[in-house]
Design an enzyme around this catalytic site. Sequence first.
Site, short mmCIF file in Angstrom:
data_model
loop_
_atom_site.label_atom_id
_atom_site.label_comp_id
_atom_site.label_asym_id
_atom_site.label_seq_id
_atom_site.Cartn_x
_atom_site.Cartn_y
_atom_site.Cartn_z
CG ASP A 226 -0.37 -0.50 2.47
OD1 ASP A 226 0.75 -1.07 2.45
OD2 ASP A 226 -1.00 -0.33 3.53
CG ASP A 250 -1.51 -7.96 -12.89
OD1 ASP A 250 -1.21 -7.26 -13.87
OD2 ASP A 250 -2.51 -8.71 -12.87
CG ASP A 254 -0.84 -2.45 -15.81
OD1 ASP A 254 0.13 -2.87 -16.47
OD2 ASP A 254 -2.02 -2.77 -16.06
#
Length: 360
Positions: A226, A250, A254
Amino acid sequence: MTQQFRIALLSGDGIGPEIMAVAVDVLKRIGQKFDLQFDFEDAMIGGAAIDQAGTPLPEETLETCRQSDAVLLAAIGGYKWDTQPRHLRPETGLLGLRAGLGLFANLRPAIILPQLIDASSLKREVVEGVDIMVVRELTGGVYFGEPKGIFATESGEKRGVNTMAYSVSEIDRIGRVAFEAAQKRSGKLCSVDKANVLEVSQLWRDRITALAADYPTVELSHLYVDNAAMQLLRWPKQFDTIVTGNLFGDILSDAAAMLTGSIGMLPSASLGEGGPGVFEPVHGSAPDIAGQDKANPLAQVLSAAMLLRYGLDQATAADQLEQSVLQVLDQGYRTPDIMSEGMLQVGCRAMGEALLKTLD
Ligand code: NAD
């Protein structure tokens, strides 16, 4: 002495053949300059393979890849195959290729090029100089852990289950890829986990910490996922190499990629243990612009540079290819996706010709 390499070329669908043609031309030119002989072999994958061979990953394609020193892939997919059953979908070919070659490490650089800085949605002073490599574990973690499925509880209610699991050997092998990548870069590695909550992450953190002893020149740090997401947007320049598991990787890869703002510029590498790696752009097959000479071939060319660096250990040739991309941008050449005022708009082929000129 001339060094010889076998390269499997998987052009795939949509803009794939157009951008692949540019990458092959520049690789040939690089080969001449650096005394490298590339033996290229074309093979089918994705929708093109479904149409011609009835399967998205014919056995001959996998064999051609296995026999090669590295695989250059363009992109797969398109509207035509979107409604097919899963075993006849182009993506199934891609997953089969990764599994067939045992590709467990995904390397995704996110570099802000000075020439394209205004394409980022973040402020110039935040993104200027960003150069991050995200190393993501690709074949383990919650996407593959067992048990998984949707089960009925005793009361008859449905319950979805996935399992996040990593063994020591899985953590160690991705950890080593990341430490080695960090060594080749500026020597800083940040491992991202959720060790404050997840036992699987605690093991991850323990192993990565233990591996650090073998890489004394690498400075290791740890972040919870986080916080890592916040820090990526707040001050991305603090990162050099990031290593993380499949799910966190993942999402973070991005997010890191989008700091750059331009999907047509992003390469990637997927590596296994010893065998050939697969090098491909992050973007898809862009069916909306296929066959129109509008595609940006630079992510494909930068993937070819990663192939030289990580697949064939030809760092000087890779540097030269990356330099030529910077030069064409300096000269003002832009495909429509990265076009801005005052620049010279060109198509895919003309961008390729401009690259070849800089290599001469
Ligand atoms: P996409 O990346 O193909 O396209 C998204 C947008 O970006 C489109 O407007 C496209 O024109 C543009 N774009 C992408 N690459 C470009 C380039 N090199 N130059 C200029 N513009 C570019 O994503 P999508 O539209 O969601 O998917 C299209 C197809 O690609 C789908 O079938 C999808 O499954 C597939 N796909 C494949 C891969 C892969 O091969 N690894 C990855 C993502 C999507």
